[in-house]
Design a protein around this motif. Structure first.
Motif, PDB file in Angstrom:
ATOM      1  N   ASP A 105      34.535  38.629   2.551  1.00  0.00           N
ATOM      2  CA  ASP A 105      35.798  38.582   1.806  1.00  0.00           C
ATOM      3  C   ASP A 105      36.261  40.015   1.529  1.00  0.00           C
ATOM      4  OD1 ASP A 105      37.521  36.706  -0.292  1.00  0.00           O
ATOM      5  OD2 ASP A 105      37.186  38.741  -1.026  1.00  0.00           O
ATOM      6  N   ALA A 127      42.232  38.094  -4.591  1.00  0.00           N
ATOM      7  CA  ALA A 127      43.252  38.376  -3.573  1.00  0.00           C
ATOM      8  C   ALA A 127      44.648  38.195  -4.157  1.00  0.00           C
ATOM      9  CB  ALA A 127      43.056  37.467  -2.365  1.00  0.00           C
ATOM     10  N   THR A 157      38.075  26.451   6.653  1.00  0.00           N
ATOM     11  CA  THR A 157      37.513  27.133   7.818  1.00  0.00           C
ATOM     12  C   THR A 157      37.770  26.299   9.076  1.00  0.00           C
ATOM     13  OG1 THR A 157      35.367  26.059   7.597  1.00  0.00           O
ATOM     14  CG2 THR A 157      35.655  28.154   6.437  1.00  0.00           C
ATOM     15  N   LEU A 158      37.669  26.964  10.217  1.00  0.00           N
ATOM     16  CA  LEU A 158      37.803  26.243  11.496  1.00  0.00           C
ATOM     17  C   LEU A 158      36.759  25.127  11.572  1.00  0.00           C
ATOM     18  CD1 LEU A 158      38.165  29.332  13.893  1.00  0.00           C
ATOM     19  CD2 LEU A 158      40.014  27.922  12.961  1.00  0.00           C
ATOM     20  N   LYS A 159      35.584  25.384  11.030  1.00  0.00           N
ATOM     21  CA  LYS A 159      34.500  24.399  11.065  1.00  0.00           C
ATOM     22  C   LYS A 159      34.833  23.189  10.193  1.00  0.00           C
ATOM     23  CE  LYS A 159      29.455  24.213  11.024  1.00  0.00           C
ATOM     24  NZ  LYS A 159      28.249  25.078  11.055  1.00  0.00           N
ATOM     25  N   THR A 193      37.191  34.536  -5.253  1.00  0.00           N
ATOM     26  CA  THR A 193      37.699  35.603  -4.380  1.00  0.00           C
ATOM     27  C   THR A 193      39.175  35.358  -4.048  1.00  0.00           C
ATOM     28  OG1 THR A 193      37.040  34.675  -2.225  1.00  0.00           O
ATOM     29  CG2 THR A 193      35.396  35.987  -3.398  1.00  0.00           C
ATOM     30  N   ALA A 194      39.592  34.098  -4.019  1.00  0.00           N
ATOM     31  CA  ALA A 194      41.016  33.811  -3.803  1.00  0.00           C
ATOM     32  C   ALA A 194      41.838  34.362  -4.959  1.00  0.00           C
ATOM     33  CB  ALA A 194      41.237  32.310  -3.660  1.00  0.00           C
ATOM     34  N   PRO A 247      41.563  35.727   1.475  1.00  0.00           N
ATOM     35  CA  PRO A 247      40.137  35.635   1.138  1.00  0.00           C
ATOM     36  C   PRO A 247      39.325  34.978   2.252  1.00  0.00           C
ATOM     37  CG  PRO A 247      41.392  33.966  -0.068  1.00  0.00           C
ATOM     38  CD  PRO A 247      42.400  34.843   0.632  1.00  0.00           C
ATOM     39  N   GLY A 248      38.024  35.245   2.239  1.00  0.00           N
ATOM     40  CA  GLY A 248      37.128  34.681   3.251  1.00  0.00           C
ATOM     41  C   GLY A 248      35.855  34.167   2.613  1.00  0.00           C
ATOM     42  N   VAL A 249      35.040  33.490   3.412  1.00  0.00           N
ATOM     43  CA  VAL A 249      33.737  32.999   2.941  1.00  0.00           C
ATOM     44  C   VAL A 249      32.802  34.199   2.779  1.00  0.00           C
ATOM     45  CG1 VAL A 249      31.738  31.584   3.561  1.00  0.00           C
ATOM     46  CG2 VAL A 249      34.055  30.780   4.105  1.00  0.00           C
ATOM     47  N   THR A 250      32.128  34.299   1.644  1.00  0.00           N
ATOM     48  CA  THR A 250      31.183  35.400   1.439  1.00  0.00           C
ATOM     49  C   THR A 250      29.813  35.065   2.046  1.00  0.00           C
ATOM     50  OG1 THR A 250      30.331  34.566  -0.657  1.00  0.00           O
ATOM     51  CG2 THR A 250      32.305  35.950  -0.765  1.00  0.00           C
ATOM     52  N   GLY A 272      32.541  27.504   1.922  1.00  0.00           N
ATOM     53  CA  GLY A 272      33.998  27.634   1.863  1.00  0.00           C
ATOM     54  C   GLY A 272      34.405  28.827   1.016  1.00  0.00           C
ATOM     55  N   VAL A 273      35.692  29.122   1.024  1.00  0.00           N
ATOM     56  CA  VAL A 273      36.236  30.206   0.199  1.00  0.00           C
ATOM     57  C   VAL A 273      36.223  29.759  -1.266  1.00  0.00           C
ATOM     58  CG1 VAL A 273      38.315  31.561  -0.307  1.00  0.00           C
ATOM     59  CG2 VAL A 273      37.706  31.040   2.075  1.00  0.00           C
ATOM     60  N   LEU A 290      33.566  30.096  10.940  1.00  0.00           N
ATOM     61  CA  LEU A 290      33.800  30.181   9.494  1.00  0.00           C
ATOM     62  C   LEU A 290      35.011  31.049   9.153  1.00  0.00           C
ATOM     63  CD1 LEU A 290      30.143  30.155   8.141  1.00  0.00           C
ATOM     64  CD2 LEU A 290      31.820  28.299   8.108  1.00  0.00           C
TER      65      LEU A 290
END
Lengths: 233, 233
Positions: free
Chosen positions: B100, A134, A19-21, A130-131, B124-127, A125-126, B17
Motif C-alpha cells: 500500500d 489514501a 482484487t483480481l482474485k 489504508t483506504a 490503496p493496496g493489500v498490505t 483485501g484492502v 492481488l
C-alpha cells in the motif's frame, strides 16, 4: 471430494478495490455467504453485488446488532453448519468479507469452526485503514515509526493509556464512541493533525479535521493521529 | 491541463492481488514510474509486469541500497522533477508501489514533493501484513484487541519496550534484524504462537514457527505475535 471455504476480502467499499482474485472467485461462485444485519442490507453483498452470478445460491448470515457481547456464537454455529453441508456435497463456498477477512473481520468465526475439517483459504483485501489514509492524503506511517491500531469501544481510561505514548495511531470502529475519543485526544494534546473519516472510497466519503467531525458518526468511521514524522522527512 | 500523479498499491506480490482499479490504471498508462534498487530488479515492476503496456514510457527510480539513512533525498528530488515534466506536458504518471502506498511506502517521498502542485491520487493496496495473516491461517486481531505494528530495525531496548505490553503485534522489515527480534521475543516469553513469514503470496512463500525461522531472513519477511484472544472466542 469436499469443497473449499474461501474467505474473500472485498476492500473498504468501492467495488473497484476488489482484487483480481476476489473478482475471479466471486464471478465464478456457485455458493456465496455473507454477513447481514438482522433485518438490514448486507454491506458486503452490496460491495460485490455487480459481480455475483444470478445462478449463485446465497447464504445470508443474519447477525443481530447487539453491542454488548459478540460474536453471536449460535449464529455462527448455524452458519457453519449450513456451509458445511455445501462443502460436504463438494461445492466451494465463497464468503464475502468487508475489508480484509483477518483484520477485525467476522470471517474468523467461520474459520475457527471449519478450518480443521475442510480446506479453507483466506484471500486478503484492502483495509479501510489504508483506504482512509489514501483519502486523507496522509501517509499512515513512515520509515521506522510504530503504528498502533486501537478500537474505539475500549474504556476511556484504557483508550487514554493507549494514546498517551507517541507514534501514529489509527482508531477504528469510532461510531457512537466519537465523543469519548475526541475527549481523550484533546486531553492528551493530540488534536492537531487528527483527521476524522467516514465511508472512505464510497459516495458519502467525508474527510474532516477531528474538531469538525459531526456529533454522531457512523460505525464505519475512523480517526487517524499522525506520528512524529508523518512524511518521513 | 496538467496530468495527475497516481500512487498505485500493488499488494504483497501475487499479481492477482492487484485491485481492479490498479489493473485499470496500469493497463491504460502512458507513463509508469517505480522504485528499483541501484543495479537490481524492481520488485514493484515485477509484480505488475504482465499488465504494463509495451508502449508505456518507464521511469525507474534508482534507489541506493543504503541502510544507514533514508530517504535518499537527492534521488527523490530528481525523480520528482522527471515526473513533473510529464505532468506539465499533460500526461498522467502511474507510480507502482509494493503493498500500500501510504503504509511504510516510499511513494510518500514523491507525494510530499508534488501534491501541492499537481493533482495526486493514492490508490490503496493489500498490505503484506494482512496477506501474511491469510497465509498463516491466523487472524491478526479480533474484536476490541489492539494491534501494534513495529518495525524490526528499532534498537533492541526500544523493541523490547514496545513488545512488553500485551496484545497482537506485527513486526515488519525483519530481514537482518531476525536474531535481535528473536532474542527480544524469547526474553519476553512471547515465543509461543509467534510465526515467521517471508515472501507471502509469492512462489517462495515460507510460514514457520519463529523458533524454526532460518538464520538469515530476506528484507520482505515479518513476524506475527498473537494477542490474548487470537480467534475472538
Amino acid at each position: 471430494m469436499t469443497g473449499t471455504l474461501w474467505g474473500v476480502g472485498l476492500g473498504p467499499g468501492d467495488p473497484e478495490l476488489l482484487t483480481l482474485k476476489a473478482h475471479r472467485l466471486i464471478t465464478s461462485a456457485t455458493v456465496i455467504a455473507y454477513p447481514a444485519p438482522a433485518g438490514g442490507q448486507s454491506f458486503a453483498r452490496a460491495i460485490a453485488a455487480a459481480f455475483i452470478p444470478a445462478t449463485a445460491r446465497e447464504i445470508a448470515i443474519s447477525v443481530p446488532m447487539q453491542t454488548a457481547r459478540f460474536p453471536a456464537q449460535a449464529v455462527y454455529d448455524r452458519a457453519a453448519a449450513d456451509i458445511a453441508q455445501h462443502l460436504d456435497d463438494g461445492r466451494d463456498v465463497v464468503t464475502l468479507c468487508e475489508g480484509d477477512p483477518f483484520f477485525y473481520g467476522s470471517f474468523m468465526y467461520l474459520y475457527t469452526r471449519l478450518a480443521a475439517r475442510y480446506p479453507c483459504v483466506t484471500v486478503p483485501g484492502v483495509t479501510s485503514m489504508t483506504a482512509a489514509a489514501a483519502a486523507a492524503g496522509r501517509p499512515l506511517c513512515a520509515r521506522n515509526e510504530e503504528l498502533r491500531i486501537v478500537p474505539a469501544p475500549l474504556a476511556e481510561d484504557v483508550l487514554q493509556a493507549r494514546l498517551a505514548t507517541p507514534g501514529a495511531v489509527a482508531i477504528l470502529k469510532v461510531g457512537r464512541h466519537l465523543a469519548k475519543v475526541r475527549r481523550v485526544v484533546e486531553r492528551l494534546g493530540r488534536a492537531a493533525g487528527a483527521v476524522y473519516l467516514s465511508h472512505a472510497t464510497l459516495p458519502g466519503e467525508r474527510v474532516l479535521p477531528l474538531a469538525d467531525a459531526p456529533e454522531t458518526a457512523p460505525y464505519f468511521s475512523l480517526i487517524l493521529l499522525p506520528g512524529d514524522d508523518p512524511y518521513g522527512q
